[in-house]
Design an enzyme around this catalytic site. Structure first.
Site, short mmCIF file in Angstrom:
data_model
loop_
_atom_site.label_atom_id
_atom_site.label_comp_id
_atom_site.label_asym_id
_atom_site.label_seq_id
_atom_site.Cartn_x
_atom_site.Cartn_y
_atom_site.Cartn_z
N ASP A 87 99.34 76.08 80.76
CA ASP A 87 98.54 77.03 79.98
C ASP A 87 97.16 76.44 79.70
O ASP A 87 96.66 76.49 78.57
CB ASP A 87 99.25 77.39 78.67
CG ASP A 87 98.67 78.65 78.03
OD1 ASP A 87 98.04 79.45 78.76
OD2 ASP A 87 98.85 78.84 76.81
N GLU A 118 96.48 80.35 63.13
CA GLU A 118 97.83 80.88 63.13
C GLU A 118 98.32 81.06 64.55
O GLU A 118 97.55 81.05 65.50
CB GLU A 118 97.85 82.23 62.42
CG GLU A 118 97.00 83.27 63.12
CD GLU A 118 96.91 84.56 62.33
OE1 GLU A 118 97.38 85.59 62.85
OE2 GLU A 118 96.38 84.53 61.23
N GLY A 119 99.61 81.19 64.67
CA GLY A 119 100.22 81.42 65.97
C GLY A 119 101.38 82.38 65.82
O GLY A 119 101.62 82.93 64.75
N GLY A 160 103.93 80.51 63.42
CA GLY A 160 103.54 79.77 62.23
C GLY A 160 102.05 79.60 62.11
O GLY A 160 101.28 80.43 62.59
N LEU A 208 94.05 76.53 58.97
CA LEU A 208 93.05 76.49 60.03
C LEU A 208 93.23 77.59 61.07
O LEU A 208 92.27 78.00 61.70
CB LEU A 208 93.11 75.14 60.74
CG LEU A 208 92.82 73.92 59.86
CD1 LEU A 208 93.10 72.64 60.63
CD2 LEU A 208 91.38 73.95 59.38
#
Length: 457
Positions: free
Chosen positions: A130, A17-18, A21, A15
């Site tokens: 954040d 990404e970061g 991961g 779905l």
């Protein structure tokens, strides 16, 4: 891609990404229920373990209608998994039209839900740090859910309050005191971020790059000459009144949540909104029949304080697509054992989303054309794997990806934010789409199921 993760659960799609991961969608083979799974790559990022544990520790204790649900975690040698509610309505930022915003009644609804969630966090001694539209998700009923607790921390424990010192978050949403490198109170910093989110919902733009006196726009805000300038001129009198009470540079004078909730703007009825001239999106460059969305950053857990690099552009957001109803899913393939042969047939789920279009070319020709247009528009790009292009803007502040997917005799070009501001990403998407207008399919968009076959490990 499609493989059984644990018994009865299939990894249906990546779905998003970061930095450390990916987020994957898990589908139950028996009842088609869905769960979002954040996967942290500990093999390549071993230092991420403590941060993820912190995030999990925070998130697991949170239970509120405006907080994304936490289901659990799993840890092995090379990966850390966090299981979360799949927010099928996508990200709040995908409801915000660039330079336009959204109907005032919608903004009020979402802002009330955001404030309710933030109040719950603060009452439990937690500050998010954040808050931004990309970290606010929507469920299937359009209810807002706060997500991504990777930078969250405790500021109150056993009645003992502490000031915070780390400057972390996303610059346009940061409170000025967070940039000061001096200890600051937790709650007002989150409230400031809520104010910036409200401006983005009502005006479709952010007021400044960061709240610094080096920024002309921020300096203007602190004068009496701001009202005729954008974005402030897009806000009606009551909305601007509330924003003025929230975006006060001095934290001690900034509205707290109780004062925000009693403000007249939050008590206005939808009928009153209809009497006010509010911009309505008419941009035909955005796709298809109804708004579509993409779910952003899903979080991990456990914490004290998590610092991030001064330049938040080094931080990638996790993101999910949207409506479960729009995921084109062949239940027979997921539920029928007869569908499994020597290879496991499964589905590439496709979601109606604003940032995609179909071109009347083969995947190879579509990729060639996209590359040509990106060169002409001044982007830097590279092909990561077959059909996946990473695109970077000239100033390197925005990174997004295009997935080139064959669909019958045409090709779907799906664009997804990887790093940077969601509103700015949409603006770049519109530019790219306009440049490719001559090859974009003009007919009604069909959403066929793309079948993928992979051997189950």
């Amino acid at each position: 891609m499609n493989a059984e993760f644990v018994e009865g659960w299939t990894i249906a799609q990546t779905l998003g990404e970061g930095t450390f991961g990916e987020v994957k969608l898990l589908v139950n083979q028996k009842n088609n229920s869905t769960v979002a799974m954040k996967v942290i790559d500990l093999k390549n990022y071993p230092d991420a373990l403590e941060m993820v544990k912190k995030e999990a520790t925070i998130h697991c204790r949170l239970k509120h209608p405006s907080i994304i649900k936490y289901f659990g975690q799993r840890h092995c040698k090379d990966s850390y998994y966090i299981f979360l509610e799949y927010a099928s309505g996508g990200e709040l930022f995908d409801r915000i039209e660039p330079d336009i915003g959204m109907p005032q009644s919608d903004a009020r609804k979402f802002f009330k839900e955001l404030i309710a969630g933030v109040e719950y966090l603060h009452n439990n001694g937690i500050v998010h740090r954040d808050l931004k539209p990309e970290n606010l998700l929507l469920d299937e009923h359009g209810n807002l859910k706060i997500s991504d607790f990777g930078l969250a921390t405790m500021f109150l424990c056993n009645g003992k309050r502490r000031r915070l010192e780390n400057s972390c978050g996303t610059r346009p949403y940061l409170a000025p005191e967070v940039l000061s490198h001096l200890p600051y109170q937790a709650e007002p910093s989150d409230i400031w971020s809520c104010g910036i989110i409200l401006v983005s919902m009502l005006a479709g733009e952010l007021p400044w790059e960061m709240p610094s006196d080096d920024e002309i726009e921020y300096k203007l805000w602190k004068t009496t000459d701001y009202a005729n300038h954008s974005p402030w001129c897009k806000l009606d009198t009551l909305a601007l009144s509330l924003v003025r009470k929230i975006l006060i540079p001095m934290p001690s004078r900034r509205y707290d949540i109780s004062k925000i909730c009693s403000h007249r703007w939050l008590k206005k009825s939808k009928s009153c909104d209809n009497k006010v001239s509010v911009p309505v999106c008419t941009d035909r460059d955005f796709d298809e029949a109804r708004p579509c969305y993409s779910q952003p950053a899903l979080a991990a857990n456990n914490y004290p304080t998590v610092s991030i690099p001064p330049n938040e552009s080094d931080i990638h957001s996790f993101s999910q697509p949207t409506q479960v109803e729009d995921l084109l899913l062949s239940t027979q393939l997921l539920t029928s054992q007869s569908a499994t042969t020597s290879t496991n047939s499964s589905i590439q789920k496709l979601v109606k989303r604003m940032t995609r279009f179909i071109v009347t070319l083969s995947p190879e020709d579509a990729l060639s054309k996209l590359s040509q247009f990106l060169d002409d528009l001044g982007y830097t790009w590279k092909i990561n794997t077959a059909g996946l292009v990473t695109i970077t803007t000239a100033d390197q502040r925005l990174v997004f990806k295009s997935n080139v997917i064959p669909m019958n005799n045409q090709t779907l070009m799906d664009f997804r934010l990887s790093r940077g501001c969601g509103l700015e990403f949409k603006r770049h998407f519109v530019v790219i789409k306009k440049s490719m207008a001559k090859i974009i399919s003009k007919g009604p968009l069909m959403w066929p199921v793309a079948i993928v076959t992979n051997t189950v490990p």
